[in-house]
Each structure stands twice: as structure tokens, then as C-alpha cells.
Design a protein around this motif. Structure first.
Motif, short mmCIF file in Angstrom:
data_model
loop_
_atom_site.label_atom_id
_atom_site.label_comp_id
_atom_site.label_asym_id
_atom_site.label_seq_id
_atom_site.Cartn_x
_atom_site.Cartn_y
_atom_site.Cartn_z
N THR A 77 35.06 33.59 29.37
CA THR A 77 34.97 33.09 30.75
C THR A 77 33.83 33.75 31.51
O THR A 77 33.42 34.87 31.17
CB THR A 77 36.31 33.33 31.49
N ASP A 84 41.98 35.02 23.01
CA ASP A 84 41.48 34.93 24.37
C ASP A 84 40.73 36.23 24.69
O ASP A 84 41.33 37.28 24.89
CB ASP A 84 42.66 34.72 25.32
N SER A 125 34.52 34.24 34.68
CA SER A 125 35.28 34.68 35.85
C SER A 125 35.45 36.19 35.95
O SER A 125 35.81 36.70 37.01
CB SER A 125 36.69 34.09 35.82
N ALA A 146 38.42 29.27 31.78
CA ALA A 146 39.08 29.45 30.48
C ALA A 146 40.44 28.77 30.48
O ALA A 146 40.91 28.28 29.45
CB ALA A 146 39.22 30.94 30.18
N1 PMP Z 1 42.55 34.34 30.07
C1 PMP Z 1 42.97 35.49 30.61
C2 PMP Z 1 43.50 36.54 29.70
C3 PMP Z 1 42.92 35.70 31.99
O1 PMP Z 1 43.36 36.84 32.49
C4 PMP Z 1 42.41 34.68 32.81
C5 PMP Z 1 42.31 34.81 34.31
N2 PMP Z 1 43.24 35.55 34.93
C6 PMP Z 1 41.99 33.50 32.20
C7 PMP Z 1 42.07 33.36 30.84
C8 PMP Z 1 41.50 32.35 33.01
O2 PMP Z 1 40.18 32.52 33.36
P1 PMP Z 1 39.39 31.43 34.14
O3 PMP Z 1 39.16 31.97 35.50
O4 PMP Z 1 38.12 31.31 33.36
O5 PMP Z 1 40.18 30.17 34.15
#
Ligand code: PMP
Length: 349
Positions: free
Chosen positions: A208, A182, A210, A88
Motif C-alpha cells: 500500500t 499482506d 497508505s 490495499a
Molecule cells: N493491510 C493492513 C495490514 C492494514 O493495516 C491496512 C490499513 N490499516 C490495510 C491493509 C489497508 O490499507 P489501505 O489504506 O491501502 O486500504
């Protein structure tokens, strides 16, 4: 032989930031990143072990049509409303660059995901933080900030607060430029405005693999937005941002393992409830969270985190947050670990 002059001058804006490094002291129990500590989708693991060396010789597809198709099915949107990125992070960075001219401002609630400020600066944009201590969003403040673009995190990192849908609708109605919502933690809150993308031409929802999907190590994120916005983000991102391995594993997870992920999300919410109960019992006042982490105000976050690290637990340090003060952010982990964490925090704070 004379050497060419090796001196160089970085862009002035970069002096305002430091490279992102894990700021939590290393420790065996890593509760600093809000990743999913309840496991990895089995279909993703199967795809990774089935990778053939021949698959790796070639570049992946540039725009990942099979994964976009699968995500479209998951969210009930159209594949041409999706753009993939290397996490993301990548998508947010590219969206900032796609829609703002150098020198323009990005407004966001503060505190929020620290990369909003970071990517504003690295793209020669002006970060415009608007104080937000949880509770109601300061929509008037965000609208009055004279920004070219808005970034709002829902649920918010690091507070875990979920902005009210009416607040997000109001921003979308009143703000003239692109609005990033987000939703990295939306699977945990169960709330999303992704279904508004078809009727809101300025809305960019970021998601994401993740967090709830447990695949942070693969680096796959995406934005859902109108095809016109998606096209511009795709330009600033460039080709081949997501690896073959990541495309295949994420596709398998989002096609076959959504029920499995939802069950892990329920486990995380149960563990969060238990962590909050244990912390409250020990005299802490955790901020109410709709995500898979809990923000706990403490007198001195650095000192507390160092002591926690000494007992084997890494947490995220947050210093002097507007309206909150120092705090540590703790990722939710399986319930048997939560008592250990609550006891360690009582001794460390
Ligand atoms: N947005 C938010 C609110 C997050 O907390 C994070 C990761 N800590 C991300 C985006 C980034 O996610 P990614 O691992 O997909 O880059």
C-alpha cells in the motif's frame, strides 16, 4: 396511489458485521490508524498541485500502466505482476472474491487485520481464525483449517510481529490454494517475500501507499502476483478503481522519493524504539513490533482509550485479543510526542 413495497432483506451474512467506523474517540493527536506521521513525499504534493481541471474530466486509465511500471522498478518485479486497487483493502476484498466460491473458508491468524474477517463475511465466505499471540505462527493450524485461501499479515496488524520467512515458505509449499501475504508495513520491517512471486504461482503479496509512503488519503494499494492471478483480481475489481490524482501522486512518490521515504521510515523506527523504552520504563509490556505502531496490553482498553482521548490522544482499542487480552495500539509519531504519549498512557491505564 399505491407505493411499491419498500421492505428489503439484506443478505443474512451481513448481520455478523457492523460497518467500519473509527472506534477510537476523536482527539487532536490521531495515533489510531498507523499512517505515516512523518510527512508526505514532496513529489506527490507537487503532482497534486499540478493537476489541471482538464485532467479531471476524463476517467483515469483502467489499469494504471505508468504507476505499475514505477512500482515494478521499485520492487524489481514485472509490471504485469501488479494489480492496483483503491487501497490495499480493495485488493484484498477483490482477491477473496476472485479465488473463493461462496461458502468456502479463509484462514488467518487471530488477531490480525480486522478487514480479513470483514471481507470474508461480505463476500459470503467463512472466516476461519487461528489463534496467534505473536511469536511463532501456528502453521499447522492454518493448514488444518480446511480453507480455500490463506491470509497472513507480515508484519502483523495489530501485534507488529513479523512472521518468520521459513513459516511463510512452509505455508506456500504445503497449502494448495492462493496465499495472501499482506505486507502493508513491509517498508518498516525491511522484510518482504515479494521476490518469490516469480516462482510461487499461488502467492499474492499485498502492499500500500497508505503507510510508509504517507498517502492514505489518496487510497492506493496493490497486489504483486503471477500475471494469471493478477488478471483474475483485475476482473473482480473492475475498471477505474484508482483516481487520476492518486495514480500521478503515487507514481511520482515511488519514482522520485524512495530515498525520502526510507529516511522517514528510519525516523519512525527511531521513534518506535524510544516509545517502547519509555513505555517499558513506565511498567508496560509492549509487544515487540517491526511496524510503525506498538501494541500495549492494558487492563481495560476502552476505559484507557477514553482517558487518553480526554488528554488529546486517539489510539486504537482492541478488546479481548486471543492470548493477549485488552490492548491499545499506538501509531508511532515524531519523538517529541512520544514522551507525552507514554506519560498520558501511564496516567490512563
Ligand atoms: N493491510 C493492513 C495490514 C492494514 O493495516 C491496512 C490499513 N490499516 C490495510 C491493509 C489497508 O490499507 P489501505 O489504506 O491501502 O486500504
Amino acid at each position: 396511489m399505491s407505493m411499491p413495497n419498500a421492505s428489503f432483506v439484506p443478505r443474512a451474512a451481513l448481520s455478523a458485521i457492523v460497518p467500519v467506523v473509527a472506534d477510537s474517540p476523536p482527539a487532536p493527536l490521531h495515533l489510531a490508524d498507523n499512517t505515516n506521521l512523518f510527512g508526505v513525499p514532496p513529489a506527490a504534493l507537487r503532482e497534486l498541485s499540478a493537476l489541471d481541471p482538464a485532467d479531471l474530466v476524463h476517467y483515469p486509465s483502467s489499469s494504471g500502466p505508468e504507476l505499475r511500471e514505477a512500482i515494478a522498478g521499485y520492487l524489481d518485479v514485472s509490471p504485469n505482476e501488479i494489480v492496483l486497487g483503491c487501497g490495499a483493502d480493495d485488493v484484498i476484498n477483490c482477491a477473496f472474491r476472485a479465488f473463493c466460491e461462496p461458502g468456502e473458508g479463509i484462514a488467518y491468524p487471530d488477531p490480525t487485520f480486522m478487514m480479513a474477517r470483514y471481507f470474508a463475511i461480505t463476500n459470503n465466505l467463512r472466516p476461519l481464525p487461528v489463534p496467534y499471540a505473536g511469536g511463532a505462527l501456528d502453521t499447522d493450524g492454518l493448514l488444518a483449517a480446511r480453507a480455500a485461501m490463506l491470509y497472513v499479515c507480515a508484519p502483523n496488524n495489530p501485534t507488529g510481529s513479523q512472521p518468520h520467512p521459513a513459516e511463510l515458505h512452509l505455508l506456500l509449499e504445503r497449502f494448495g490454494g492462493p496465499v495472501i501475504i499482506d505486507e502493508a508495513y513491509a517498508e518498516f520491517s525491511g522484510e518482504s517475500i515479494v521476490n518469490l512471486v516469480a516462482e510461487q504461482p499461488r502467492l499474492i503479496v499485498v502492499r500500500t501507499f497508505s503507510k510508509a509512503f504517507g498517502l492514505a488519503g489518496l487510497r492506493v494499494g496493490y497486489a504483486v502476483a503471477s500475471p494469471a492471478l493478477v488478471r483474475e483480481i483485475e476482473k473482480t475489481r473492475g475498471p477505474f478503481a484508482v483516481s487520476t490524482a492518486a495514480l500521478r501522486a503515487a507514481r511520482a512518490a515511488v519514482t522520485e522519493d524512495v530515498d525520502w521515504v526510507h529516511a522517514r521510515v528510519r525516523d519512525a523506527i527511531e521513534a518506535r524504539t524510544e516509545l517502547v523504552r519509555l513505555l517499558t520504563e513506565r511498567g508496560f509490556a509492549p509487544v515487540p513490533s517491526r511496524a510503525n505502531f506498538v501494541l500495549v496490553p492494558v487492563a481495560n482498553a476502552r476505559r484507557t482509550a477514553e482517558r487518553l482521548a480526554a488528554s488529546g490522544i486517539a489510539v486504537r482499542i482492541l478488546v479481548a485479543l486471543p492470548g493477549i487480552g485488552d490492548a491499545v495500539r499506538i501509531t508511532v509519531a515524531p519523538i517529541p510526542l512520544m514522551r507525552q504519549v507514554a506519560d498520558a498512557l501511564r496516567d490512563a491505564a
